[in-house]
Every structure is written in C-alpha cells, then in structure tokens.
Design an enzyme around this catalytic site. Structure first.
Site, short mmCIF file in Angstrom:
data_model
loop_
_atom_site.label_atom_id
_atom_site.label_comp_id
_atom_site.label_asym_id
_atom_site.label_seq_id
_atom_site.Cartn_x
_atom_site.Cartn_y
_atom_site.Cartn_z
N ASN A 47 -2.78 12.67 -4.03
CA ASN A 47 -3.48 13.63 -5.74
C ASN A 47 -4.01 14.20 -4.64
O ASN A 47 -4.53 15.64 -5.54
CB ASN A 47 -5.14 12.67 -5.43
N GLU A 77 -4.90 2.11 -4.26
CA GLU A 77 -3.55 2.17 -3.83
C GLU A 77 -2.77 1.49 -3.81
O GLU A 77 -1.98 1.26 -3.24
CB GLU A 77 -3.01 3.70 -3.98
N ASP A 103 0.74 -1.14 -0.14
CA ASP A 103 -0.11 0.05 0.07
C ASP A 103 1.07 1.06 -0.04
O ASP A 103 1.54 1.30 0.88
CB ASP A 103 -0.85 -0.36 0.78
N ASP A 107 -2.09 9.51 -10.65
CA ASP A 107 -2.54 7.68 -11.96
C ASP A 107 -0.82 7.65 -12.39
O ASP A 107 -0.04 5.94 -12.36
CB ASP A 107 -2.56 8.33 -12.15
#
Ligand SMILES: [Mg+2]
Lengths: 113, 319
Positions: B189, B224, B181, B198
């Site tokens: 973001n 993620e 993770d 992304d």
C-alpha cells in the site's frame, strides 16, 4: 359479493388455448352436475356448498361467468341457510337453476358436434 | 462459494400451486404457459407443504379453502419452517373477505387474490412477486459478501463457523480452519498505492477460491487477513491445500509491481475427529492464530498446522 363482469372473462372459441379450456370445462361439467344432484338429493349441504364454491371460483375463468354467478348465489344461500322452509326452498330453487344452466351448456355443446 | 449464477435472475423460477380444485390447476396450467415459469401442483395443504420443503419453489400460490389442512394452517406451517419461511406466498381465495385478507397478511402472505381471478392481473402479480423475491434473495446474499475480495464477509464467517463447529462435534467429523495473512502488506500500500493493495487482496482471494473445493468456505477476516473453513478435512489435508495457496501466491507476478512478489503466512488448526473437540469456537480460532503468529515469527511465507490437541502436524516453508 358482486357477480363477475362477464366481459372480463369472455373467451374466444377461435383461440386454441381458450378452446382447449372451454372443451375441458364442458367435459368435466356432467360429472359436476351429477355430484350436485347427488348432494342435493341426499341433503348433504356441506358437499353442496363445496361444489358451488368451486364452480363459482372456476367457471368464469373457463368462459362461463353465468355458471359462476349461479353457483355464487347458491353458495351464498347455503351460507345463510337456517332451517326455515323459505330458505330451504330458495336453496332448492337455486340448485335447479344452476343445474338447468349447466345442462343447457352441455346440450348446446353436444348439438354443435 | 457463492456461485455467480445464483445472483442472476435468469433461471426459470418454479411456482407451486396448492389448490384442491382440479379446475384451478387446469386453468393456471394453460394461462401461465406464456410466463417463463415452471408450474408444479399439489391438491392439499399437507402435500403442498411437503412439496415446498422438498423443492423450495420461488413462489407459492395457496388456496384458502381446502379440506383437511386449509390455507391458513398451511401458511402458518410454511412460515414456521426454516426452509420455506422466506418463500413468498400469494393467497387465492373464493371469498372476498377483509378478515381473511388481514389474517393472510398477518401470517406472512405477500399478496391476496380473489377468485374468479382476472388472469392478466394474476400474471402481473406473479411476475411482481417473483421479481421482488429474486431481488431480496440477491440482497441477502450480497449482504454476506465482501465487496473487494468477493469472498464471504466476517459476519457470515462468524455464523457459519459456529454451524460447522457444531456439526463436526455432533457427527464426529473432521474440521479444520486456516487463518491467512499477507506478508508485509502495508508496504505494498505504502509503496505502490492503495489500488495496488486492493488488486492484491482481490487476486489472493481468487487464488484461494481456485484452490478450494466446493465444500470449503473462504471468507475475508479483516484487512489483509483471510479465513478458510474446511469441513470434513483433517489438519494434514488442510495443510496440503493451504500450502498450494502459499506456493501460488509466491509464484504470482503482479502487473503493478512485477518485481515485488506477495507472500502469505498461514496458521491451521483442525480435528480429525470432531467428537474430540473440547474447546470453544473462539479458542479454536485462537489456536489457528497462534500458528499464524509462529509462522510470521519464523520468517513468513510459511504454513504451520497443528491438531486441536496441540500435536504439531506440519510446517512448510519456501525452499
Ligand atoms: Mg379450494
């Protein structure tokens, strides 16, 4: 079953790939004729049907649609065969017809060499 | 990993001809030369079926009328065998029979051609079947791929992990999985925008793929989160591999936010002997998730690995 259209299968002896196929087919043909003769004289109807079926499917592709239609006729008669004298004679006539057709191609090719 | 080559159509497809007539083999040998295919042949249904299982051709041309094992019987066998059931089959027949056509299509044939065949037409049918099967294959592969990361997707993982789990137990082989993770991903973001996020997802996926061996299966697990299936791998070896991934993530500079490194936390669970696995696949994932949770709780940028029986294998944190 319709007879194949001869024009759809005409091969060109001047094309090397076509010539190779024609030569191969003519080379195999005497053996096939022997096998048909043998099956016919020993009344092996099943084997006769198989040989006719194979020739029917293959001959047109090698440039011999007439052999294909003669073989198709023979196969059809064998499938329709019951024990009547008439049917048996028909099959015999068609075997004769197929063999003499094959023989004529074989001798033609011998003469041309 | 999916090899991108598999997704292209440019490899010469193998076409298997099963026909008892030497004439047909000879004819197609000559007439298919101009096609970009490689033609292989068998003369009866039994050998043809075995050859199909062994060589997995892209297309099968199957004669109906054959002694011993006829075309229908062969077609049925091909469609019942997992390895061959998706291979398209064109039936060749000397009989122009509607009943045969119906039977052939019902059994799963993709096309039906009557002998004597018109070669131009047969070639066109072969080309069209090959194109369709290549597209189908591509579609089914793409359906297993996550578009952003280009790793396998979650549903592929669910099926594949179950398979590897069963295999490890059956053969008593090692098996490990890792849940990964990204640390504080939401802030990337939020601060740099979703395109930057992304790019990070795709970039970390690439690092994982580069560190993986060909037998490892890397998947995108969720937003993620990534998951790695490592067959034949003890938790200690899985740890070594995953710690390299962690190190490389930390060392990577991102063009869109060079001052903001991205780190990853990883939880591993594995068995050195698959025969000793007592828990379900879901419980195994839960154990990996617990290690991931502990890694997060103890400061992130960390790999924690434990044996499936609970023994701790290793913990590593950036120095
Ligand atoms: Mg046949």
């Amino acid at each position: 079953m319709n007879a194949p259209d001869p024009n759809a299968f005409s091969l060109d002896i001047n094309d090397s790939e076509d010539a190779e196929l024609i030569e191969y087919f003519l080379g195999e043909l005497p053996e096939r004729v022997d096998a048909i003769n043998q099956a016919s004289s020993s009344d092996d109807v099943e084997q006769l049907g198989r040989l006719a079926h194979q020739l029917k499917g293959a001959a047109p592709g090698f440039g011999f649609p007439l052999i294909g239609s003669a073989a198709a006729k023979l196969e059809g008669s064998i499938r329709a065969l019951d024990q009547s004298e008439e049917d048996v004679n028909l099959v015999r006539a068609e075997v004769e017809n197929l063999i003499s057709l094959c023989q004529s191609y074989i001798s033609q090719s011998k003469n041309s060499h | 990993m999916v090899d991108p080559k598999d997704l292209q159509l440019d490899t010469t497809p193998v076409v298997l001809l099963i026909d008892d007539s030497q004439f047909v083999h000879r004819l197609l040998d000559a007439r298919m030369r101009s096609e970009s295919i490689s033609l292989i042949g068998e003369f009866n249904g039994k050998n043809g079926f075995e050859r199909a299982v062994e060589d997995s051709p892209a297309l099968i041309l199957l004669d109906l009328d054959m002694p011993v094992m006829d075309g229908f019987e062969t077609l049925r066998a091909l469609k019942e065998e997992a390895k061959t059931k998706d291979i398209p089959v064109i039936v060749l027949s000397g009989m122009d029979s509607s009943q045969d056509k119906v039977t052939a299509f019902d059994l799963g044939a993709i096309d039906f051609v009557t002998k004597p065949f018109e070669l131009t037409e047969l070639r066109a049918r072969v080309r069209s079947s090959l194109k369709m099967s290549a597209l189908m294959k591509m579609l089914s592969q793409k359906a297993q791929i996550d578009g952003l990361s280009e790793l396998y997707n979650r549903s592929f993982f669910d099926d594949r992990f179950k398979e590897e789990y069963d295999r490890a137990i059956r053969h008593g082989h090692p098996l490990s999985i890792a849940l990964m993770d990204l640390d504080h991903f939401k802030s990337i973001n939020d601060t740099f925008g979703h395109p930057a996020g992304d790019t990070v997802i795709a970039g970390v996926a690439k690092i994982a793929v580069q560190e993986c061996r060909s037998s490892d299966i890397a998947c995108r697990y969720g937003g993620e989160e990534f998951v790695l299936i490592m067959p034949e791998t003890s938790p200690a070896d899985a740890f070594t591999l995953c710690d390299r991934i962690r190190e490389r993530c930390e060392a990577t500079t991102w063009a869109q936010h060079p001052g903001r490194p991205v780190t990853i936390s990883i939880g591993i669970v594995g068995a050195t002997d698959g025969a000793g696995i007592q828990c379900t696949p879901a419980a195994m994932i839960e154990l990996a998730d617990r290690n991931l949770y502990d890694a997060k709780k103890s400061g992130r940028n960390m790999v924690r690995a434990s044996d499936i029986n609970g023994a701790q294998v290793k913990i590593a944190k950036a120095s």
